[in-house]
Design a protein around this motif. Structure first.
Motif, PDB file in Angstrom:
ATOM      1  N   GLU A  66       0.865  -1.170   0.000  1.00  0.00           N
ATOM      2  CA  GLU A  66       0.000   0.000   0.000  1.00  0.00           C
ATOM      3  C   GLU A  66       0.905   1.224   0.000  1.00  0.00           C
ATOM      4  N   ARG A  67       0.870   1.947  -1.078  1.00  0.00           N
ATOM      5  CA  ARG A  67       1.767   3.094  -1.240  1.00  0.00           C
ATOM      6  C   ARG A  67       1.530   4.131  -0.144  1.00  0.00           C
ATOM      7  N   VAL A  68       2.644   4.594   0.445  1.00  0.00           N
ATOM      8  CA  VAL A  68       2.574   5.659   1.449  1.00  0.00           C
ATOM      9  C   VAL A  68       3.503   6.818   1.105  1.00  0.00           C
ATOM     10  N   GLY A  69       4.151   6.721  -0.013  1.00  0.00           N
ATOM     11  CA  GLY A  69       5.072   7.763  -0.459  1.00  0.00           C
ATOM     12  C   GLY A  69       5.530   7.447  -1.863  1.00  0.00           C
ATOM     13  N   ARG A  70       6.465   8.215  -2.317  1.00  0.00           N
ATOM     14  CA  ARG A  70       6.942   8.049  -3.695  1.00  0.00           C
ATOM     15  C   ARG A  70       7.411   6.623  -3.989  1.00  0.00           C
ATOM     16  N   ASP A  71       8.317   6.109  -3.184  1.00  0.00           N
ATOM     17  CA  ASP A  71       8.841   4.755  -3.403  1.00  0.00           C
ATOM     18  C   ASP A  71       8.744   3.898  -2.148  1.00  0.00           C
ATOM     19  N   ARG A  72       7.817   4.204  -1.272  1.00  0.00           N
ATOM     20  CA  ARG A  72       7.659   3.453  -0.024  1.00  0.00           C
ATOM     21  C   ARG A  72       6.233   2.942   0.095  1.00  0.00           C
ATOM     22  N   GLY A  73       6.089   1.840   0.812  1.00  0.00           N
ATOM     23  CA  GLY A  73       4.753   1.280   0.989  1.00  0.00           C
ATOM     24  C   GLY A  73       4.637   0.455   2.256  1.00  0.00           C
ATOM     25  N   ARG A  74       3.408   0.257   2.685  1.00  0.00           N
ATOM     26  CA  ARG A  74       3.104  -0.582   3.840  1.00  0.00           C
ATOM     27  C   ARG A  74       2.995  -2.029   3.389  1.00  0.00           C
ATOM     28  N   VAL A  75       3.623  -2.915   4.136  1.00  0.00           N
ATOM     29  CA  VAL A  75       3.566  -4.350   3.870  1.00  0.00           C
ATOM     30  C   VAL A  75       3.319  -5.076   5.191  1.00  0.00           C
ATOM     31  N   VAL A  76       3.084  -6.365   5.090  1.00  0.00           N
ATOM     32  CA  VAL A  76       3.043  -7.226   6.261  1.00  0.00           C
ATOM     33  C   VAL A  76       4.256  -8.139   6.181  1.00  0.00           C
ATOM     34  N   VAL A  77       5.053  -8.150   7.236  1.00  0.00           N
ATOM     35  CA  VAL A  77       6.229  -9.018   7.329  1.00  0.00           C
ATOM     36  C   VAL A  77       5.802 -10.256   8.097  1.00  0.00           C
ATOM     37  N   GLY A  78       6.050 -11.428   7.535  1.00  0.00           N
ATOM     38  CA  GLY A  78       5.669 -12.668   8.193  1.00  0.00           C
ATOM     39  C   GLY A  78       6.803 -13.670   8.193  1.00  0.00           C
ATOM     40  N   PHE A  79       6.948 -14.380   9.316  1.00  0.00           N
ATOM     41  CA  PHE A  79       7.960 -15.433   9.400  1.00  0.00           C
ATOM     42  C   PHE A  79       7.553 -16.436  10.469  1.00  0.00           C
ATOM     43  N   ASP A  80       8.103 -17.638  10.368  1.00  0.00           N
ATOM     44  CA  ASP A  80       7.900 -18.687  11.368  1.00  0.00           C
ATOM     45  C   ASP A  80       9.156 -18.765  12.227  1.00  0.00           C
ATOM     46  N   ASP A  81       8.986 -18.760  13.546  1.00  0.00           N
ATOM     47  CA  ASP A  81      10.155 -18.838  14.423  1.00  0.00           C
ATOM     48  C   ASP A  81      10.628 -20.282  14.550  1.00  0.00           C
ATOM     49  N   GLY A  82      11.658 -20.506  15.339  1.00  0.00           N
ATOM     50  CA  GLY A  82      12.252 -21.830  15.490  1.00  0.00           C
ATOM     51  C   GLY A  82      11.309 -22.865  16.058  1.00  0.00           C
ATOM     52  N   ASP A  83      10.249 -22.421  16.737  1.00  0.00           N
ATOM     53  CA  ASP A  83       9.258 -23.336  17.281  1.00  0.00           C
ATOM     54  C   ASP A  83       8.086 -23.542  16.332  1.00  0.00           C
ATOM     55  N   GLY A  84       8.150 -22.944  15.139  1.00  0.00           N
ATOM     56  CA  GLY A  84       7.087 -23.081  14.158  1.00  0.00           C
ATOM     57  C   GLY A  84       5.912 -22.140  14.372  1.00  0.00           C
ATOM     58  N   VAL A  85       6.076 -21.159  15.253  1.00  0.00           N
ATOM     59  CA  VAL A  85       5.012 -20.190  15.516  1.00  0.00           C
ATOM     60  C   VAL A  85       5.092 -19.071  14.486  1.00  0.00           C
ATOM     61  N   ARG A  86       3.971 -18.743  13.871  1.00  0.00           N
ATOM     62  CA  ARG A  86       3.904 -17.697  12.841  1.00  0.00           C
ATOM     63  C   ARG A  86       3.835 -16.327  13.509  1.00  0.00           C
TER      64      ARG A  86
END
Length: 66
Positions: free
Chosen positions: A22-42
């Protein structure tokens, strides 16, 4: 390395994915960062990134276990 020593603990690193844009500036945007930790928790959290971050590896760092 210095950051790790200053904290007195280890850092865990996981490969994260960026979704949405989702654009918030000229070349910047909002995203969702997602990852699974070492225990498999999202984990997901919002972030604002430069457009060039899309489609590139995105490491996520967090305090690891002592």
């Amino acid at each position: 390395m210095l950051h790790r020593l200053a904290l007195g603990r280890r850092l865990a690193v996981a490969e994260a994915g960026l979704t949405g844009w989702e654009r918030v500036g000229r070349d910047r945007g909002r995203v969702v960062v997602g990852f699974d930790d070492g225990d498999g928790v999202r984990h997901e959290f919002p972030a604002v990134v430069d457009r060039y971050a899309l489609g590139r590896p995105a490491p996520a760092r967090s305090p690891g276990r002592p």
